[in-house]
Design a protein around this motif. Structure first.
Motif, PDB file in Angstrom:
ATOM      1  N   UNK A  59     113.518  57.042 119.972  1.00  0.00           N
ATOM      2  CA  UNK A  59     113.133  57.064 118.769  1.00  0.00           C
ATOM      3  C   UNK A  59     112.935  58.315 118.127  1.00  0.00           C
ATOM      4  N   UNK A  60     112.368  59.312 118.809  1.00  0.00           N
ATOM      5  CA  UNK A  60     112.159  60.660 118.309  1.00  0.00           C
ATOM      6  C   UNK A  60     113.711  61.080 118.144  1.00  0.00           C
ATOM      7  N   UNK A  61     114.599  60.808 119.078  1.00  0.00           N
ATOM      8  CA  UNK A  61     116.001  61.589 119.092  1.00  0.00           C
ATOM      9  C   UNK A  61     116.539  60.940 117.671  1.00  0.00           C
ATOM     10  N   UNK A  62     116.525  59.461 117.477  1.00  0.00           N
ATOM     11  CA  UNK A  62     117.076  58.901 116.385  1.00  0.00           C
ATOM     12  C   UNK A  62     116.438  59.458 114.964  1.00  0.00           C
ATOM     13  N   UNK A  63     115.207  59.818 114.957  1.00  0.00           N
ATOM     14  CA  UNK A  63     114.644  60.546 113.783  1.00  0.00           C
ATOM     15  C   UNK A  63     115.168  61.787 113.408  1.00  0.00           C
ATOM     16  N   UNK A  64     115.371  62.581 114.582  1.00  0.00           N
ATOM     17  CA  UNK A  64     116.075  63.701 114.334  1.00  0.00           C
ATOM     18  C   UNK A  64     117.436  63.434 113.795  1.00  0.00           C
ATOM     19  N   UNK A  65     118.308  62.612 114.336  1.00  0.00           N
ATOM     20  CA  UNK A  65     119.349  62.447 113.755  1.00  0.00           C
ATOM     21  C   UNK A  65     119.355  61.657 112.309  1.00  0.00           C
ATOM     22  N   UNK A  66     118.617  60.782 112.091  1.00  0.00           N
ATOM     23  CA  UNK A  66     118.285  60.231 110.717  1.00  0.00           C
ATOM     24  C   UNK A  66     117.940  61.341 109.863  1.00  0.00           C
ATOM     25  N   UNK A  67     117.118  62.377 110.002  1.00  0.00           N
ATOM     26  CA  UNK A  67     116.696  63.329 109.142  1.00  0.00           C
ATOM     27  C   UNK A  67     117.958  64.048 108.624  1.00  0.00           C
ATOM     28  N   UNK A  68     118.871  64.473 109.884  1.00  0.00           N
ATOM     29  CA  UNK A  68     120.103  65.208 109.442  1.00  0.00           C
ATOM     30  C   UNK A  68     120.867  64.393 108.539  1.00  0.00           C
ATOM     31  N   UNK A  69     120.837  63.104 108.878  1.00  0.00           N
ATOM     32  CA  UNK A  69     121.940  62.011 108.136  1.00  0.00           C
ATOM     33  C   UNK A  69     121.390  62.072 106.852  1.00  0.00           C
ATOM     34  N   UNK A  70     120.167  62.029 106.533  1.00  0.00           N
ATOM     35  CA  UNK A  70     119.262  61.978 105.057  1.00  0.00           C
ATOM     36  C   UNK A  70     119.657  63.200 104.360  1.00  0.00           C
ATOM     37  N   UNK A  71     119.644  64.561 105.054  1.00  0.00           N
ATOM     38  CA  UNK A  71     120.038  65.734 104.388  1.00  0.00           C
ATOM     39  C   UNK A  71     121.576  65.924 104.070  1.00  0.00           C
ATOM     40  N   UNK A  72     122.368  64.940 104.744  1.00  0.00           N
ATOM     41  CA  UNK A  72     123.900  65.022 104.591  1.00  0.00           C
ATOM     42  C   UNK A  72     124.080  64.206 103.262  1.00  0.00           C
ATOM     43  N   UNK A  73     123.346  63.339 103.027  1.00  0.00           N
ATOM     44  CA  UNK A  73     123.624  62.383 101.828  1.00  0.00           C
ATOM     45  C   UNK A  73     123.297  62.992 100.517  1.00  0.00           C
ATOM     46  N   UNK A  74     122.326  64.019 100.720  1.00  0.00           N
ATOM     47  CA  UNK A  74     122.112  64.870  99.454  1.00  0.00           C
ATOM     48  C   UNK A  74     123.169  65.781  99.201  1.00  0.00           C
ATOM     49  N   UNK A  75     123.921  66.109 100.171  1.00  0.00           N
ATOM     50  CA  UNK A  75     125.005  67.217  99.837  1.00  0.00           C
ATOM     51  C   UNK A  75     126.383  66.391  99.478  1.00  0.00           C
ATOM     52  N   UNK A  76     126.862  65.361 100.113  1.00  0.00           N
ATOM     53  CA  UNK A  76     127.991  64.849  99.967  1.00  0.00           C
ATOM     54  C   UNK A  76     127.956  63.478  99.637  1.00  0.00           C
ATOM     55  N   UNK A  77     129.234  62.822  99.252  1.00  0.00           N
ATOM     56  CA  UNK A  77     129.114  61.349  99.043  1.00  0.00           C
ATOM     57  C   UNK A  77     129.132  60.466 100.122  1.00  0.00           C
ATOM     58  N   UNK A  78     128.462  59.206 100.161  1.00  0.00           N
ATOM     59  CA  UNK A  78     128.362  58.402 100.803  1.00  0.00           C
ATOM     60  C   UNK A  78     129.715  58.038 101.724  1.00  0.00           C
ATOM     61  N   UNK A  79     130.887  58.077 100.855  1.00  0.00           N
ATOM     62  CA  UNK A  79     132.456  57.713 101.435  1.00  0.00           C
ATOM     63  C   UNK A  79     132.630  58.728 102.418  1.00  0.00           C
ATOM     64  N   UNK A  80     132.004  59.877 102.307  1.00  0.00           N
ATOM     65  CA  UNK A  80     132.439  61.104 103.423  1.00  0.00           C
ATOM     66  C   UNK A  80     131.415  60.922 104.884  1.00  0.00           C
TER      67      UNK A  80
END
Length: 320
Positions: A59-80
């Motif tokens: 779960x901790x590993x997934x949370x770290x990944x989701x945080x990075x994913x969360x940040x990615x959506x702030x910079x790039x469109x969902x289609x990317x």
């Protein structure tokens, strides 16, 4: 159209996210299998995995990944960002081969290569991020008739799956659990993107948390994430990881791209050639996930039923 700096930032964050999330599937599966030997399995409604350190590590590993994913959506469109989730399938399949003894054959390796090729194609032709100046703009996009209709359809479908099909078909048909996660996931991504942009604007000096719309997006993110975690745990505990990852990816990515096109109108600024190239990249990724799935078939041996929708053969290889 060149790749913008925001898209590059989103790309790096999305790849990092895939590494962590792909690994988390395997770590959580080990925890679920270990917890199932001493208590009620998650697939049977139990929560003994909450006392298992391996599950929490996952779960901790997934949370770290989701945080990075969360940040990615702030910079790039969902289609990317969303199609790059295919990379998590590669990490998950490879680790499952070595750690969980879920076989990865030559065609599975080819599937991994296709996922990479498709991802590169999408990255090179993805649209630039839409310029947003306030969370109110996001709220306006989210309350347009088109997206409201989409959201209503998702809620109805998820409700039917949970109350009608989970009790009778949840443990035999993978599509039930994965369908719930995928449908709600598309709503989660739109809300995560809205919240990520709100945070990005707030950090730049324009506080968006003074608007009630930001808090509504926050509540939606929390609710949909908890719902997804619950049913994803059930899916992981019941079915083969090598099947869950690609099927979940295909459904989740397809619905998320549809939701993004409806809400953010990502393709309005692109020409036909760019759109077709992105679609070809996506189809290439789908082909890769299909090959990964067929690799699982080769490992399990012949069966008269489709393993995408049943777990008849997965129980022979995975003792959860």
């Amino acid at each position: 159209m060149g790749i913008s700096s925001d898209n590059v930032h989103g790309f790096v964050l999305a790849v990092s996210s895939s590494i962590f999330i792909g690994s988390s599937f395997i770590i959580k599966k080990k925890g679920l299998k270990k917890a199932g030997t001493t208590g009620t399995r998650a697939g049977s409604g139990g929560y003994s995995y909450l006392y298992e350190p391996w599950w929490w590590a996952g779960m901790i590993t997934m949370i770290v990944g989701e945080i990075a994913n969360f940040a990615a959506y702030a910079f790039a469109p969902a289609i990317l960002v969303t199609p790059l989730g295919a990379l998590s399938i590669i990490f998950s399949a490879v680790l499952a081969h070595f750690i969980l003894q879920e076989k990865l054959h030559i065609f599975g390796m080819l599937g991994c290569a296709l996922c990479v090729v498709g991802s590169v194609s999408i990255v090179l032709h993805a649209p630039h991020e839409r310029t947003i100046h306030s969370v109110k703009e996001l709220w306006h996009l989210a309350t347009q008739p088109g997206f409201l209709v989409y959201g209503g359809i998702v809620l109805v479908v998820v409700g039917v799956l949970i109350f009608k099909f989970v009790p009778t078909h949840g443990n035999s048909h993978l599509i039930v659990y994965v369908g719930i996660c995928s449908a709600m996931g598309s709503i989660t991504v739109m809300s995560v993107k809205a919240l990520g942009i709100a945070l990005k604007l707030s950090f730049s000096g324009h506080n968006q948390f003074v608007y009630y719309q930001t808090w509504i997006f926050t509540v939606v993110v929390i609710f949909t994430c908890l719902l997804q975690i619950n049913y994803l745990n059930k899916a992981l505990d019941t079915f083969n990881t090598a099947v869950i990852s690609p099927v979940y990816y295909v459904m989740f990515t397809t619905l998320t791209i549809v939701a993004s096109i409806i809400m953010f109108k990502d393709w309005d600024s692109q020409n036909t050639s760019q759109i077709v190239t992105e679609l070809c990249g996506f189809v290439t990724i789908l082909s890769g996930t299909f090959l990964l799935h067929k690799t699982k078939d080769m490992g399990d041996g012949p069966s008269s039923d489709s393993p995408v929708f049943t777990n008849q053969n997965t129980n022979q290889n995975s003792s959860c």
